[in-house]
Design a protein around this motif. Sequence first.
Motif, short mmCIF file in Angstrom:
data_model
loop_
_atom_site.label_atom_id
_atom_site.label_comp_id
_atom_site.label_asym_id
_atom_site.label_seq_id
_atom_site.Cartn_x
_atom_site.Cartn_y
_atom_site.Cartn_z
N PHE A 138 28.09 -7.72 -3.28
CA PHE A 138 28.16 -7.56 -1.65
C PHE A 138 27.12 -8.32 -1.24
CE2 PHE A 138 25.53 -5.52 1.61
CZ PHE A 138 26.35 -4.71 2.37
N ARG A 139 27.38 -8.74 0.05
CA ARG A 139 26.62 -9.77 0.91
C ARG A 139 26.56 -9.52 2.27
NH1 ARG A 139 23.75 -14.29 0.19
NH2 ARG A 139 24.10 -16.10 1.84
N GLU A 140 25.69 -9.40 2.84
CA GLU A 140 25.60 -9.18 4.26
C GLU A 140 24.58 -9.84 5.01
OE1 GLU A 140 25.50 -5.29 7.51
OE2 GLU A 140 24.96 -5.09 5.07
N ARG A 141 24.39 -10.50 6.11
CA ARG A 141 23.33 -10.91 7.17
C ARG A 141 23.03 -10.00 8.04
NH1 ARG A 141 21.79 -16.92 6.81
NH2 ARG A 141 20.09 -15.89 8.04
N THR B 229 19.15 -11.53 4.54
CA THR B 229 20.44 -11.19 3.81
C THR B 229 20.19 -10.32 2.65
OG1 THR B 229 20.92 -13.64 3.79
CG2 THR B 229 22.15 -12.40 2.25
N GLU C 213 22.15 -8.71 -0.69
CA GLU C 213 23.07 -9.13 -1.68
C GLU C 213 22.86 -8.40 -2.94
OE1 GLU C 213 23.88 -12.87 -3.93
OE2 GLU C 213 23.76 -13.44 -1.95
N SER D 266 21.84 -1.70 7.02
CA SER D 266 23.11 -2.48 6.66
C SER D 266 24.49 -1.76 7.72
CB SER D 266 23.70 -1.95 5.36
OG SER D 266 24.91 -2.54 5.22
N ARG D 267 25.25 -2.67 8.35
CA ARG D 267 26.08 -2.63 9.24
C ARG D 267 27.42 -2.08 8.31
NH1 ARG D 267 24.38 -6.98 11.84
NH2 ARG D 267 23.70 -6.45 14.02
N ARG D 268 27.30 -2.12 6.95
CA ARG D 268 28.24 -1.72 6.11
C ARG D 268 27.65 -0.93 4.92
NH1 ARG D 268 31.12 -6.08 3.40
NH2 ARG D 268 29.06 -7.30 3.23
N LEU E 292 27.58 -1.01 0.63
CA LEU E 292 26.30 -1.37 0.22
C LEU E 292 26.23 -0.21 -1.08
CD1 LEU E 292 23.62 -3.08 -0.56
CD2 LEU E 292 22.54 -2.21 1.44
#
Length: 147
Positions: free
Chosen positions: A8-11, A62, A64, A135-137, A141
């Motif tokens: 999983f990775r999100e900025r 970030t 992750e 988190s937007r997701r 996550l």
Amino acid sequence: MTSTNPVFRERLWPSPWIFLATALVIPASLLVFLPISPVAGALVAAGLYGAIVVVLLVTTPTVEVSDGELRAGRARLPLSVVAAVRAAHGADAVAERGVGLHADAWLLIRGWIPDVVRVELDDPQDPTPYWLISSRRADALAEALSA
């Protein structure tokens, strides 16, 4: 160093309305500096807004999950100490960030991201009861942390 294949990775980029809200520095700067000099007013307004945008973009953290580790900003957490994970949306997320927040919790929250993930810890050496991460997701996550 980031993994070549994160689970999983999100900025946590700022929302567009953050850039619009911070643009209010432009008329404020003009109001102060236009009586002195129109050129100075325009330069200060552009410079201040440009600096704000750069700071917002450079400080974007970030989140992750990879290599058996959760990275949230500069913090790292081995997945071996994760006891439970829960995504919170809507009123539950508001409560997590507000009245339900533990004073010792570790936070990576951004006001422009409505959902959060609560990561409960099982580490007798760490007084932190849980991490709370925007988190937007959030569901993705939470799933990545639970897998």
